[in-house]
Design a protein around this motif. Sequence first.
Motif, PDB file in Angstrom:
ATOM      1  N   ARG A   8     -59.293 -26.414 -11.842  1.00 38.86           N
ATOM      2  CA  ARG A   8     -58.132 -25.864 -12.322  1.00 38.86           C
ATOM      3  C   ARG A   8     -58.385 -25.007 -13.457  1.00 38.86           C
ATOM      4  O   ARG A   8     -57.896 -24.077 -13.661  1.00 38.86           O
ATOM      5  N   ALA A   9     -59.596 -25.270 -14.200  1.00 37.67           N
ATOM      6  CA  ALA A   9     -59.997 -24.522 -15.362  1.00 37.67           C
ATOM      7  C   ALA A   9     -60.574 -23.127 -14.983  1.00 37.67           C
ATOM      8  O   ALA A   9     -60.571 -22.281 -15.425  1.00 37.67           O
ATOM      9  N   VAL A  45     -57.511 -22.888  -1.437  1.00 34.97           N
ATOM     10  CA  VAL A  45     -57.245 -22.427  -2.787  1.00 34.97           C
ATOM     11  C   VAL A  45     -56.584 -23.322  -3.818  1.00 34.97           C
ATOM     12  O   VAL A  45     -55.593 -23.914  -3.291  1.00 34.97           O
ATOM     13  N   VAL A  46     -56.959 -23.307  -4.934  1.00 36.60           N
ATOM     14  CA  VAL A  46     -56.418 -24.233  -5.986  1.00 36.60           C
ATOM     15  C   VAL A  46     -55.645 -23.407  -6.899  1.00 36.60           C
ATOM     16  O   VAL A  46     -56.471 -22.498  -7.330  1.00 36.60           O
ATOM     17  N   PRO A  47     -54.304 -23.871  -7.264  1.00 35.73           N
ATOM     18  CA  PRO A  47     -53.637 -23.117  -8.546  1.00 35.73           C
ATOM     19  C   PRO A  47     -54.272 -23.697  -9.823  1.00 35.73           C
ATOM     20  O   PRO A  47     -54.672 -24.708  -9.839  1.00 35.73           O
ATOM     21  N   ALA A  48     -53.904 -23.057 -10.964  1.00 34.57           N
ATOM     22  CA  ALA A  48     -54.413 -23.533 -12.256  1.00 34.57           C
ATOM     23  C   ALA A  48     -53.405 -24.643 -12.667  1.00 34.57           C
ATOM     24  O   ALA A  48     -53.601 -25.374 -13.056  1.00 34.57           O
ATOM     25  N   ASP A  49     -52.094 -24.413 -11.982  1.00 36.81           N
ATOM     26  CA  ASP A  49     -51.085 -25.235 -12.532  1.00 36.81           C
ATOM     27  C   ASP A  49     -50.586 -26.153 -11.244  1.00 36.81           C
ATOM     28  O   ASP A  49     -50.702 -26.011 -10.104  1.00 36.81           O
ATOM     29  N   ARG A  50     -50.532 -27.456 -11.606  1.00 34.32           N
ATOM     30  CA  ARG A  50     -50.407 -28.594 -10.661  1.00 34.32           C
ATOM     31  C   ARG A  50     -48.856 -28.416  -9.747  1.00 34.32           C
ATOM     32  O   ARG A  50     -48.823 -28.648  -8.852  1.00 34.32           O
ATOM     33  N   ARG A  51     -48.164 -27.811 -10.643  1.00 34.43           N
ATOM     34  CA  ARG A  51     -46.881 -27.575 -10.104  1.00 34.43           C
ATOM     35  C   ARG A  51     -46.707 -26.341  -8.698  1.00 34.43           C
ATOM     36  O   ARG A  51     -45.714 -26.550  -8.142  1.00 34.43           O
ATOM     37  N   ASP A  52     -47.719 -25.781  -8.921  1.00 35.80           N
ATOM     38  CA  ASP A  52     -47.982 -24.845  -7.590  1.00 35.80           C
ATOM     39  C   ASP A  52     -48.563 -25.214  -6.460  1.00 35.80           C
ATOM     40  O   ASP A  52     -48.897 -24.443  -5.544  1.00 35.80           O
ATOM     41  N   ASP A  53     -49.160 -26.585  -6.692  1.00 40.23           N
ATOM     42  CA  ASP A  53     -49.828 -27.289  -5.229  1.00 40.23           C
ATOM     43  C   ASP A  53     -48.880 -27.138  -3.936  1.00 40.23           C
ATOM     44  O   ASP A  53     -47.642 -27.401  -4.140  1.00 40.23           O
ATOM     45  N   PRO A  54     -49.582 -27.032  -2.817  1.00 39.61           N
ATOM     46  CA  PRO A  54     -48.538 -26.950  -1.780  1.00 39.61           C
ATOM     47  C   PRO A  54     -48.258 -28.310  -1.370  1.00 39.61           C
ATOM     48  O   PRO A  54     -48.858 -29.351  -1.904  1.00 39.61           O
ATOM     49  N   HIS A 107     -57.442 -12.474   1.658  1.00 33.96           N
ATOM     50  CA  HIS A 107     -57.108 -11.862   0.461  1.00 33.96           C
ATOM     51  C   HIS A 107     -55.726 -12.095   0.063  1.00 33.96           C
ATOM     52  O   HIS A 107     -54.677 -11.731   1.009  1.00 33.96           O
ATOM     53  N   GLY A 108     -55.373 -12.426  -0.967  1.00 31.98           N
ATOM     54  CA  GLY A 108     -54.006 -12.637  -1.354  1.00 31.98           C
ATOM     55  C   GLY A 108     -53.539 -13.933  -1.143  1.00 31.98           C
ATOM     56  O   GLY A 108     -52.130 -14.135  -1.069  1.00 31.98           O
ATOM     57  N   ALA A 109     -54.275 -14.919  -0.344  1.00 34.11           N
ATOM     58  CA  ALA A 109     -53.617 -16.296   0.112  1.00 34.11           C
ATOM     59  C   ALA A 109     -53.075 -17.061  -1.027  1.00 34.11           C
ATOM     60  O   ALA A 109     -53.835 -17.114  -2.062  1.00 34.11           O
ATOM     61  N   GLY A 110     -52.077 -17.857  -0.793  1.00 37.16           N
ATOM     62  CA  GLY A 110     -51.710 -18.693  -1.675  1.00 37.16           C
ATOM     63  C   GLY A 110     -52.336 -20.310  -1.906  1.00 37.16           C
ATOM     64  O   GLY A 110     -53.356 -20.153  -0.977  1.00 37.16           O
ATOM     65  N   PRO A 111     -51.865 -21.053  -2.668  1.00 39.63           N
ATOM     66  CA  PRO A 111     -52.588 -22.296  -2.652  1.00 39.63           C
ATOM     67  C   PRO A 111     -52.607 -23.096  -1.300  1.00 39.63           C
ATOM     68  O   PRO A 111     -51.463 -22.906  -0.662  1.00 39.63           O
ATOM     69  N   GLY A 112     -53.480 -23.874  -0.962  1.00 40.51           N
ATOM     70  CA  GLY A 112     -53.430 -24.516   0.289  1.00 40.51           C
ATOM     71  C   GLY A 112     -54.917 -24.554   1.062  1.00 40.51           C
ATOM     72  O   GLY A 112     -55.781 -23.901   0.580  1.00 40.51           O
ATOM     73  N   VAL A 113     -54.740 -25.130   2.131  1.00 39.34           N
ATOM     74  CA  VAL A 113     -56.174 -25.331   2.940  1.00 39.34           C
ATOM     75  C   VAL A 113     -56.193 -24.186   3.730  1.00 39.34           C
ATOM     76  O   VAL A 113     -55.080 -23.846   4.490  1.00 39.34           O
ATOM     77  N   LEU A 114     -57.494 -23.498   3.532  1.00 33.47           N
ATOM     78  CA  LEU A 114     -57.605 -22.330   4.601  1.00 33.47           C
ATOM     79  C   LEU A 114     -58.387 -22.699   5.813  1.00 33.47           C
ATOM     80  O   LEU A 114     -58.201 -22.189   7.076  1.00 33.47           O
ATOM     81  N   SER A 115     -59.300 -23.481   5.844  1.00 30.43           N
ATOM     82  CA  SER A 115     -60.069 -24.166   7.096  1.00 30.43           C
ATOM     83  C   SER A 115     -60.526 -25.367   6.456  1.00 30.43           C
ATOM     84  O   SER A 115     -60.946 -25.890   5.418  1.00 30.43           O
ATOM     85  N   GLY A 116     -60.378 -26.440   7.638  1.00 34.04           N
ATOM     86  CA  GLY A 116     -60.795 -27.807   7.236  1.00 34.04           C
ATOM     87  C   GLY A 116     -61.595 -28.721   8.220  1.00 34.04           C
ATOM     88  O   GLY A 116     -61.179 -29.744   8.523  1.00 34.04           O
ATOM     89  N   GLU A 117     -62.475 -27.809   8.895  1.00 35.86           N
ATOM     90  CA  GLU A 117     -63.319 -28.618   9.927  1.00 35.86           C
ATOM     91  C   GLU A 117     -64.862 -28.919   9.454  1.00 35.86           C
ATOM     92  O   GLU A 117     -65.563 -28.921  10.116  1.00 35.86           O
ATOM     93  N   CYS A 118     -65.108 -28.927   8.105  1.00 34.52           N
ATOM     94  CA  CYS A 118     -66.358 -29.220   7.364  1.00 34.52           C
ATOM     95  C   CYS A 118     -67.122 -30.618   7.802  1.00 34.52           C
ATOM     96  O   CYS A 118     -67.921 -30.644   7.443  1.00 34.52           O
ATOM     97  N   ARG A 119     -66.108 -31.559   8.567  1.00 36.58           N
ATOM     98  CA  ARG A 119     -66.596 -32.729   8.797  1.00 36.58           C
ATOM     99  C   ARG A 119     -67.711 -32.737   9.861  1.00 36.58           C
ATOM    100  O   ARG A 119     -68.437 -33.741  10.358  1.00 36.58           O
ATOM    101  N   PHE A 120     -67.796 -31.724  10.793  1.00 37.41           N
ATOM    102  CA  PHE A 120     -68.677 -31.436  11.854  1.00 37.41           C
ATOM    103  C   PHE A 120     -69.850 -30.488  11.321  1.00 37.41           C
ATOM    104  O   PHE A 120     -69.491 -29.401  10.928  1.00 37.41           O
ATOM    105  N   LEU A 121     -70.834 -30.713  12.202  1.00 39.82           N
ATOM    106  CA  LEU A 121     -71.857 -29.768  11.773  1.00 39.82           C
ATOM    107  C   LEU A 121     -71.795 -28.336  12.647  1.00 39.82           C
ATOM    108  O   LEU A 121     -72.231 -27.238  12.001  1.00 39.82           O
ATOM    109  N   ALA A 122     -71.078 -28.593  13.725  1.00 45.82           N
ATOM    110  CA  ALA A 122     -70.845 -27.250  14.477  1.00 45.82           C
ATOM    111  C   ALA A 122     -69.664 -26.408  13.697  1.00 45.82           C
ATOM    112  O   ALA A 122     -69.567 -25.002  14.010  1.00 45.82           O
TER     113      ALA A 122
END
Length: 439
Positions: free
Chosen positions: A92-93, A70-79, A48-63
């Motif tokens: 972004r929409a 989290v994706v911001p509406a404005d590209r300028r806010d990208d991490p 809750h309240g996390a900013g733009p960026g990757v929160l977890s990135g292990e979906c390439r494994f079945l386990a």
Amino acid sequence: MALAATAAVAVVAVGMCVAAFLIVRAQLEHQLQLNLTQYARLVAQRNHGAGPGVLSGECRFLAAPGCAQVVPADRRDDPPDPYILPVTDTARAVAAGRHGPYYSEITVAGRPTRMLTTDFAPGRALQVAIRSDTVERGVDQVARLLTLTCAIGVVTAGFLGSWVARTGLAPVTRLTATAERIAATRDPRHRIGPASPGPGAAPADEITRLAASFDVMLDELEKSVTARRRLVADASHELRTPLTALRTNAELLTRADRLTPRQRDRAASAVHRLLREVNGLVADLIELARDEEPRPLLEQVALAPLLAHTVATARDHWPAVPFEVRVTGAPVVPGVPARLTRLVGNLLDNAAKFSPPGQPVEITLDAHELTVRDHGPGIAEEDLPYVFDRFYRATAARALPGSGLGLAMALQIARAHGAELTAERAPGGGALFRLTFPG
């Protein structure tokens, strides 16, 4: 019939397999989307309240539980670190509140993945993804199993349809074979099978009734052929004696110069008598060959005047026999007068032939029945079943004139008029013939 049954079962089986496949695939897809939704809620609660960026990135494994960012509406806010899930303008929409949540198919590390993009916070969207190849493999496996099941069902339906067709059409096969045997052998004694189901059996179906009707028809055909052969044989036998005598007398007349006048007269008289006998026999055979009365000749016949005329004729033929007539009714029946006269005349001639000298022939006519009784030797028990058979002559009648066709003709005329003619032993001796008219 087998092809039709197989096709019907195949259409049903294929339809059920396709419906089962679509239902299973829809359920698996729904379960995957439900898992994505639950995973998105869990990530949103934990971050809750996390900013733009990757929160977890292990979906390439079945386990691994899945990927989230989290994706911001404005590209300028990208991490500064790159995203692991693709970010589109539509995502972004959603972050800007201009588009609702949606599901999409993507590829992560060369694996098919299902992604959910939904709102997370003002100006931000949450993207979660779970590998979907397990669902695809499940759908493919279900498709193979249902295809195999459908194929087995169609093949089984083919065998069962063929068996059902052979079993159901067995009477038709027997009917065809029987008809072919009869056509080849001209022998109507062949039969298809039982004419009707046994006691307590279910009602016969159409094919069983057809087989039973065909057997009944064969019974009638056999009786007709047997009667025709017997008639020909009996007629040949009956004609042989008078024709032989006729030929002998004709040969004698060819040598008339060697005969005395008395011998010539006797031979000529014998020829005339034999000609009358043969002519009467042939006429009787022609009459017996008719099964029913011509419809245009039918009329309403009053039996009382007809009986009076027939009795008068019988008195002329049998002057030594008294005929006693008692009329208590005046029935009128539809029929052919000449044929009914022949019927009554045959009964009177038969009774007069067996009546002892001075004994009367008693005739009674009421509203629906005519009886003729004589006081002769009567009918023996062993002769009763055969008195109406063609050319049948009881032992007591073989010395009397006649060909044995009179009663057979009387019975045929009675049946043609819908009447019933029976013979019985009269009380006190003699024979009693009972003619009962319909109604």
